[in-house]
Design a protein around this motif. Structure first.
Motif, mmCIF file in Angstrom:
data_model
loop_
_atom_site.group_PDB
_atom_site.id
_atom_site.type_symbol
_atom_site.label_atom_id
_atom_site.label_comp_id
_atom_site.label_asym_id
_atom_site.label_seq_id
_atom_site.Cartn_x
_atom_site.Cartn_y
_atom_site.Cartn_z
ATOM 1 N N THR A 210 0.842 -1.196 0.000
ATOM 2 C CA THR A 210 0.000 0.000 0.000
ATOM 3 C C THR A 210 0.879 1.249 0.000
ATOM 4 O OG1 THR A 210 -1.708 -1.159 1.258
ATOM 5 C CG2 THR A 210 -1.809 1.253 1.224
ATOM 6 N N ILE A 211 0.593 2.165 -0.931
ATOM 7 C CA ILE A 211 1.360 3.404 -1.046
ATOM 8 C C ILE A 211 0.391 4.581 -1.057
ATOM 9 C CG2 ILE A 211 2.929 4.759 -2.486
ATOM 10 C CD1 ILE A 211 4.003 2.135 -3.626
ATOM 11 N N THR A 212 0.702 5.594 -0.267
ATOM 12 C CA THR A 212 -0.071 6.840 -0.261
ATOM 13 C C THR A 212 0.867 7.987 -0.607
ATOM 14 O OG1 THR A 212 -1.575 5.982 1.439
ATOM 15 C CG2 THR A 212 -1.533 8.375 1.097
ATOM 16 N N LEU A 213 0.489 8.757 -1.623
ATOM 17 C CA LEU A 213 1.274 9.908 -2.058
ATOM 18 C C LEU A 213 0.450 11.174 -1.859
ATOM 19 C CD1 LEU A 213 2.584 8.451 -5.468
ATOM 20 C CD2 LEU A 213 3.722 8.372 -3.229
ATOM 21 N N ILE A 214 1.001 12.125 -1.124
ATOM 22 C CA ILE A 214 0.303 13.374 -0.840
ATOM 23 C C ILE A 214 1.162 14.530 -1.356
ATOM 24 C CG2 ILE A 214 -0.693 14.833 0.965
ATOM 25 C CD1 ILE A 214 -0.838 12.278 2.722
ATOM 26 N N ASN A 215 0.685 15.192 -2.382
ATOM 27 C CA ASN A 215 1.422 16.306 -2.990
ATOM 28 C C ASN A 215 2.823 15.868 -3.418
ATOM 29 O OD1 ASN A 215 -0.764 18.085 -2.483
ATOM 30 N ND2 ASN A 215 0.005 18.493 -0.418
ATOM 31 N N VAL A 216 2.852 14.797 -4.195
ATOM 32 C CA VAL A 216 4.118 14.244 -4.673
ATOM 33 C C VAL A 216 4.123 14.211 -6.199
ATOM 34 C CG1 VAL A 216 5.642 12.222 -4.710
ATOM 35 C CG2 VAL A 216 4.410 12.820 -2.612
ATOM 36 N N PRO A 217 4.926 15.033 -6.860
ATOM 37 C CA PRO A 217 5.098 14.901 -8.310
ATOM 38 C C PRO A 217 6.002 13.707 -8.622
ATOM 39 C CG PRO A 217 6.408 16.725 -7.480
ATOM 40 C CD PRO A 217 5.618 16.215 -6.323
ATOM 41 N N GLY A 238 -1.728 -4.624 -5.402
ATOM 42 C CA GLY A 238 -1.185 -3.436 -4.751
ATOM 43 C C GLY A 238 -2.128 -2.244 -4.858
ATOM 44 N N GLN A 239 -2.017 -1.317 -3.926
ATOM 45 C CA GLN A 239 -2.878 -0.136 -3.897
ATOM 46 C C GLN A 239 -2.026 1.127 -3.809
ATOM 47 O OE1 GLN A 239 -5.841 -0.387 -0.808
ATOM 48 N NE2 GLN A 239 -6.400 -2.480 -1.314
ATOM 49 N N ILE A 240 -2.314 2.077 -4.689
ATOM 50 C CA ILE A 240 -1.623 3.363 -4.673
ATOM 51 C C ILE A 240 -2.666 4.465 -4.679
ATOM 52 C CG2 ILE A 240 -0.001 4.884 -5.856
ATOM 53 C CD1 ILE A 240 1.283 2.427 -7.114
ATOM 54 N N THR A 241 -2.581 5.355 -3.700
ATOM 55 C CA THR A 241 -3.500 6.486 -3.589
ATOM 56 C C THR A 241 -2.721 7.779 -3.741
ATOM 57 O OG1 THR A 241 -4.945 5.247 -2.094
ATOM 58 C CG2 THR A 241 -5.189 7.644 -2.120
ATOM 59 N N MET A 242 -3.205 8.656 -4.619
ATOM 60 C CA MET A 242 -2.574 9.965 -4.804
ATOM 61 C C MET A 242 -3.536 11.073 -4.412
ATOM 62 S SD MET A 242 -0.308 9.836 -8.318
ATOM 63 C CE MET A 242 0.514 11.396 -7.834
#
Length: 251
Positions: A210-217, A238-242
């Motif tokens: 699981t990946i969480t991206l917050i304000n990531v270019p 897999g899970q990716i949240t932006m």
């Protein structure tokens, strides 16, 4: 016999006397002495195993391998490991280790650099129930197939204000990914950036984690016309949240 303080001496072993004094116990049955002393020793060993240590500022050229340790990496630290086959991590955290990156402390406050130069090595690898947290990292890798950050076996990372750049080409079909997470591991990046420059260099990839991206270019700059370098790639459940940020690919 005479008494000393609250301890009555009755030909008991000295370790029992010490235990009674430290714990306030007034009576310990002879048959319990060893068991109680063993508990005290085990507690002390556990405390030592998780004692707080510090990686001090300056340039370090050897891999920092943490086995069940709690470590703070302070500002102004640069871990730049040369090409060391099968052992090129800047930091490897395993066996329940905990790493904190804090650029605001130490005699030379400032960014923390993790630099790798080994094929299939990773600048920061977190595994086996270990964790890493903090901010202010500049992570760079130059080896083929060398990740910026790699997690597996329930490792976890929570970082902010961190820039990840990988320059290496692929190695055996494995790209120099910016961030790779496997199985039940998890990663959160906020107010950070991920850039990859090699062929097949996926920016962020999850193999079941699981990946969480917050304000990531996220940016990939592969020059290959036949091999793809995805900005964000989720596989095997897999899970990716932006939230915010952007994805730009040039391949």
């Amino acid at each position: 016999m005479g008494a000393s303080g609250n301890i009555q001496q009755r030909k008991r072993p000295s370790n029992v006397l010490a235990f009674r004094y430290l714990t306030g116990f007034r009576r310990i049955k002879p048959g319990h002495a060893f068991r109680l002393n063993a508990i005290a020793v085990a507690t002390q060993l556990l405390a030592v195993a998780h004692a707080q240590t510090t990686i001090n500022p300056g340039t370090i050229t050897t891999s920092q391998i943490l086995n069940g340790q709690t470590v703070t990496v302070v500002g102004g630290t640069s871990i730049n490991v040369p090409n060391v086959p099968n052992n090129g991590w800047a930091i490897l955290a395993r066996e329940g280790s905990h790493v904190t990156f804090d650029p605001t402390v130490g005699p030379a406050a400032g960014p923390i650099q993790l630099i790798g130069n080994t094929a299939l090595g990773h600048a920061l690898q977190v595994q086996q129930e270990s964790s890493a947290q903090g901010s202010g990292l500049e992570i760079t890798t130059n080896g083929p197939g060398e990740y910026g950050i790699e997690l597996h076996q329930n490792g976890s990372v929570n970082l902010s204000n961190t820039n990840i750049t990988t320059n290496g080409a692929a190695s055996g079909g494995i790209g120099a990914y910016g961030l790779g997470v496997s199985d039940t591991s998890s990663a959160t990046l906020s107010n950070s950036s991920v850039t990859t420059k090699g062929d097949v260099g996926n920016g962020v990839i999850s193999f079941g984690g699981t990946i969480t991206l917050i304000n990531v270019p996220v940016r990939t700059e592969s020059s290959s016309t036949t091999l793809s370098a995805y900005g964000v790639n989720a596989q095997s459940g897999g899970q990716i949240t932006m939230n915010g940020g952007s994805v730009l690919t040039n391949s």
